[in-house]
Design a protein around this motif. Structure first.
Motif, PDB file in Angstrom:
ATOM      1  N   ASN A 163       1.039  -1.424  -0.016  1.00 22.61           N
ATOM      2  CA  ASN A 163      -0.053  -0.046  -0.567  1.00 22.61           C
ATOM      3  C   ASN A 163       0.931   1.665   0.226  1.00 22.61           C
ATOM      4  OD1 ASN A 163      -2.415  -1.553  -0.098  1.00 22.61           O
ATOM      5  ND2 ASN A 163      -2.923  -1.234   1.930  1.00 22.61           N
ATOM      6  N   ARG A 164       1.527   1.627   1.085  1.00 21.85           N
ATOM      7  CA  ARG A 164       2.840   2.477   0.491  1.00 21.85           C
ATOM      8  C   ARG A 164       3.445   2.874  -0.807  1.00 21.85           C
ATOM      9  NH1 ARG A 164       4.517   0.641   5.784  1.00 21.85           N
ATOM     10  NH2 ARG A 164       6.302  -0.967   4.514  1.00 21.85           N
ATOM     11  N   GLU A 165       3.555   1.290  -1.071  1.00 22.06           N
ATOM     12  CA  GLU A 165       3.918   1.350  -2.765  1.00 22.06           C
ATOM     13  C   GLU A 165       3.436   1.817  -3.551  1.00 22.06           C
ATOM     14  OE1 GLU A 165       7.694   1.040  -3.582  1.00 22.06           O
ATOM     15  OE2 GLU A 165       8.610  -0.426  -3.323  1.00 22.06           O
ATOM     16  N   LEU A 166       2.344   1.515  -3.419  1.00 25.28           N
ATOM     17  CA  LEU A 166       1.009   2.292  -4.652  1.00 25.28           C
ATOM     18  C   LEU A 166       0.588   3.099  -4.130  1.00 25.28           C
ATOM     19  CD1 LEU A 166      -1.484  -0.963  -4.151  1.00 25.28           C
ATOM     20  CD2 LEU A 166       0.047  -0.215  -6.001  1.00 25.28           C
ATOM     21  N   ALA A 167       0.374   4.131  -3.430  1.00 27.79           N
ATOM     22  CA  ALA A 167       0.093   5.698  -2.689  1.00 27.79           C
ATOM     23  C   ALA A 167       1.140   6.161  -3.079  1.00 27.79           C
ATOM     24  CB  ALA A 167      -0.201   5.392  -1.193  1.00 27.79           C
ATOM     25  N   THR A 168       3.050   5.798  -3.333  1.00 31.04           N
ATOM     26  CA  THR A 168       3.592   6.825  -4.050  1.00 31.04           C
ATOM     27  C   THR A 168       3.941   6.504  -5.055  1.00 31.04           C
ATOM     28  OG1 THR A 168       5.123   6.308  -1.807  1.00 31.04           O
ATOM     29  CG2 THR A 168       6.519   6.733  -3.420  1.00 31.04           C
ATOM     30  N   ILE A 170       0.659   5.913  -7.239  1.00 33.25           N
ATOM     31  CA  ILE A 170      -0.038   6.389  -8.123  1.00 33.25           C
ATOM     32  C   ILE A 170      -0.100   7.799  -7.587  1.00 33.25           C
ATOM     33  CG2 ILE A 170      -2.493   5.703  -8.513  1.00 33.25           C
ATOM     34  CD1 ILE A 170      -2.293   2.992  -8.371  1.00 33.25           C
ATOM     35  N   ARG A 171       0.162   8.134  -7.252  1.00 35.50           N
ATOM     36  CA  ARG A 171      -0.019   9.537  -5.867  1.00 35.50           C
ATOM     37  C   ARG A 171      -1.300   9.414  -5.714  1.00 35.50           C
ATOM     38  NH1 ARG A 171       4.657   9.510  -7.279  1.00 35.50           N
ATOM     39  NH2 ARG A 171       5.868  10.961  -8.790  1.00 35.50           N
ATOM     40  N   VAL A 172      -2.269   8.273  -5.025  1.00 32.18           N
ATOM     41  CA  VAL A 172      -3.148   8.872  -4.060  1.00 32.18           C
ATOM     42  C   VAL A 172      -3.165   7.903  -3.149  1.00 32.18           C
ATOM     43  CG1 VAL A 172      -5.241   9.049  -6.441  1.00 32.18           C
ATOM     44  CG2 VAL A 172      -5.030   6.918  -4.938  1.00 32.18           C
ATOM     45  N   ASN A 173      -4.478   7.491  -2.284  1.00 34.58           N
ATOM     46  CA  ASN A 173      -3.509   6.874  -0.991  1.00 34.58           C
ATOM     47  C   ASN A 173      -4.876   5.308  -1.283  1.00 34.58           C
ATOM     48  OD1 ASN A 173      -3.523   5.707   1.261  1.00 34.58           O
ATOM     49  ND2 ASN A 173      -5.643   7.474   1.981  1.00 34.58           N
ATOM     50  N   THR A 174      -3.786   5.470  -2.193  1.00 35.43           N
ATOM     51  CA  THR A 174      -4.856   3.845  -2.880  1.00 35.43           C
ATOM     52  C   THR A 174      -4.072   3.083  -1.728  1.00 35.43           C
ATOM     53  OG1 THR A 174      -3.671   4.256  -4.887  1.00 35.43           O
ATOM     54  CG2 THR A 174      -4.348   2.026  -4.185  1.00 35.43           C
ATOM     55  N   ALA A 175      -5.813   2.191  -1.195  1.00 37.02           N
ATOM     56  CA  ALA A 175      -5.471   1.065   0.039  1.00 37.02           C
ATOM     57  C   ALA A 175      -6.237  -0.006  -0.459  1.00 37.02           C
ATOM     58  CB  ALA A 175      -5.542   1.900   1.351  1.00 37.02           C
ATOM     59  N   PRO A 176      -5.977  -0.953  -1.657  1.00 36.09           N
ATOM     60  CA  PRO A 176      -7.227  -2.526  -1.421  1.00 36.09           C
ATOM     61  C   PRO A 176      -6.443  -3.292  -0.675  1.00 36.09           C
ATOM     62  CG  PRO A 176      -4.925  -2.505  -2.559  1.00 36.09           C
ATOM     63  CD  PRO A 176      -4.949  -0.723  -2.215  1.00 36.09           C
ATOM     64  N   LEU A 177      -8.029  -3.816   0.020  1.00 29.92           N
ATOM     65  CA  LEU A 177      -8.055  -4.928   0.510  1.00 29.92           C
ATOM     66  C   LEU A 177      -8.272  -5.989   0.243  1.00 29.92           C
ATOM     67  CD1 LEU A 177     -11.288  -2.967   2.090  1.00 29.92           C
ATOM     68  CD2 LEU A 177      -8.942  -2.504   2.656  1.00 29.92           C
ATOM     69  N   SER A 178      -7.698  -6.844   1.164  1.00 29.70           N
ATOM     70  CA  SER A 178      -7.661  -8.644   1.230  1.00 29.70           C
ATOM     71  C   SER A 178      -9.473  -8.716   1.271  1.00 29.70           C
ATOM     72  CB  SER A 178      -7.074  -8.947   2.563  1.00 29.70           C
ATOM     73  OG  SER A 178      -8.615  -8.573   3.686  1.00 29.70           O
ATOM     74  N   GLU A 179      -9.614 -10.589   0.353  1.00 23.15           N
ATOM     75  CA  GLU A 179     -10.715 -10.954   0.101  1.00 23.15           C
ATOM     76  C   GLU A 179     -11.214 -10.580   1.402  1.00 23.15           C
ATOM     77  OE1 GLU A 179     -12.551 -15.159  -1.467  1.00 23.15           O
ATOM     78  OE2 GLU A 179     -10.373 -14.126  -1.024  1.00 23.15           O
ATOM     79  N   ARG A 239       3.866  -0.379 -13.179  1.00 25.89           N
ATOM     80  CA  ARG A 239       4.490  -1.479 -13.659  1.00 25.89           C
ATOM     81  C   ARG A 239       5.309  -2.124 -12.836  1.00 25.89           C
ATOM     82  NH1 ARG A 239       3.691  -4.717 -17.885  1.00 25.89           N
ATOM     83  NH2 ARG A 239       5.626  -6.102 -18.027  1.00 25.89           N
ATOM     84  N   ARG A 240       6.714  -1.789 -12.415  1.00 29.91           N
ATOM     85  CA  ARG A 240       7.678  -2.005 -11.621  1.00 29.91           C
ATOM     86  C   ARG A 240       7.076  -2.946 -10.168  1.00 29.91           C
ATOM     87  NH1 ARG A 240       9.707  -0.867  -6.195  1.00 29.91           N
ATOM     88  NH2 ARG A 240       8.547   0.931  -7.027  1.00 29.91           N
ATOM     89  N   VAL A 241       5.663  -1.839  -9.483  1.00 33.54           N
ATOM     90  CA  VAL A 241       5.323  -2.279  -8.207  1.00 33.54           C
ATOM     91  C   VAL A 241       4.022  -3.577  -8.472  1.00 33.54           C
ATOM     92  CG1 VAL A 241       3.923  -1.336  -6.791  1.00 33.54           C
ATOM     93  CG2 VAL A 241       5.202  -0.193  -7.435  1.00 33.54           C
ATOM     94  N   PHE A 242       3.449  -3.902  -9.422  1.00 34.51           N
ATOM     95  CA  PHE A 242       2.485  -4.194 -10.299  1.00 34.51           C
ATOM     96  C   PHE A 242       3.673  -5.578 -10.249  1.00 34.51           C
ATOM     97  CE2 PHE A 242      -0.693  -1.416 -12.442  1.00 34.51           C
ATOM     98  CZ  PHE A 242      -1.209  -0.625 -11.004  1.00 34.51           C
ATOM     99  N   THR A 243       4.570  -5.798 -10.269  1.00 32.67           N
ATOM    100  CA  THR A 243       5.601  -6.880 -11.207  1.00 32.67           C
ATOM    101  C   THR A 243       5.960  -7.152  -9.895  1.00 32.67           C
ATOM    102  OG1 THR A 243       6.449  -5.966 -13.228  1.00 32.67           O
ATOM    103  CG2 THR A 243       7.718  -7.748 -12.270  1.00 32.67           C
TER     104      THR A 243
END
Length: 265
Positions: A163-168, A170-179, A239-243
């Motif tokens: 979530n920290r990497e995604l927020a950095t 994507i530049r929004v407070n991206t916070a996906p959840l678990s199932e 893409r780096r974070v996704f990978t």
């Protein structure tokens, strides 16, 4: 919005992708949404509220394909204007209504709907933000109405780092959840999950882009990355974070039903 109009350093990731030419911004592309739609029985005249309708592509497609009536809520004024132009050009002004509004204030919409559709919206909100939107979704659904959702999924021991990497990047407070987290968030808003499915992230998979959006889109993306260094930097960072977190990051689709008030408790 074009690359010249956008601040590529600070713009949210989805806006950068759209400026680069990406048309489908869902975590698993069109395929998972198609699966989601097989779980419901849209009938002509059914009503759908679409969250963050953007340029109106999904609203138009739903109306054309199923004969439903769609209200799309979108915050960006320019996107609303563009969507309304597309709706008129498609001859669907009687079935698609794009409204300028805020998904955090769904109480400003007076109607209730058979379905609410949200894709890649909740993942970009904080915990309280998710709860606020989901409460609004529940309020806007008729008893027995259904919430259809396609979001990012985070699982495993590295969720906080992810979530920290995604927020950095994507530049929004991206916070996906678990199932389990997505199901619990839905249940807290009186939305009982009836079906769900998970799978790998495919947002920046070149093969998937070519299959779902066409070779022309893939080539256009490649050209824009070549001629816009900041755009290339932003998209390659995503893409780096996704990978790097490929085993921890994916998508979830779910269908949740609003309980009849008489059945609560």
């Amino acid at each position: 919005m074009t690359a010249k109009q956008l601040n590529l350093k600070t713009a949210p990731g989805h806006e950068v992708l759209a400026a680069a030419g990406k048309k489908i911004l869902r975590p698993s592309g069109r395929g998972a949404t198609e699966t989601l739609f097989t779980w419901v029985d849209f009938q002509p005249g059914d009503t759908v509220l679409e969250l963050a309708a953007s340029f109106g592509y999904s609203a138009i497609a739903l109306a054309q394909r199923y004969g439903v009536k769609v209200v799309g809520v979108e915050k960006n004024h320019e996107s609303v204007a563009r969507a309304r132009t597309s709706v008129e050009a498609a001859g669907l002004s009687d079935r698609v209504d794009i409204r300028e509004g805020d998904i955090f204030h769904l109480e400003r919409i007076s109607e209730q709907f058979d379905y609410v559709l949200g894709e890649a919206i909740l993942s970009m909100q904080s915990g309280p933000g998710k709860a606020k939107i989901l409460q609004g979704v529940g309020d806007r659904l008729k008893p027995g109405g259904q919430f259809l959702s396609h979001e990012m999924l985070a699982q495993g021991a590295r969720i906080e780092a992810l979530n920290r990497e995604l927020a950095t990047t994507i530049r929004v407070n991206t916070a996906p959840l678990s199932e389990v987290g997505w199901q619990a968030a839905s249940e807290a808003a009186n939305l009982t999950v009836q079906q769900h499915q998970t799978g790998p992230m495919a947002l920046l998979n070149p093969l998937r882009i070519a299959q779902e959006e066409g070779l022309g889109t893939l080539l256009s993306l490649g050209w824009n990355l070549l001629v816009h260094p900041l755009m290339r930097q932003r998209i390659l960072a995503m893409r780096r974070v996704f990978t790097e977190y490929g085993d921890d990051l994916g998508y979830i689709i779910l269908r949740a039903e609003k309980l009849n008030d008489s059945l609560k408790g």
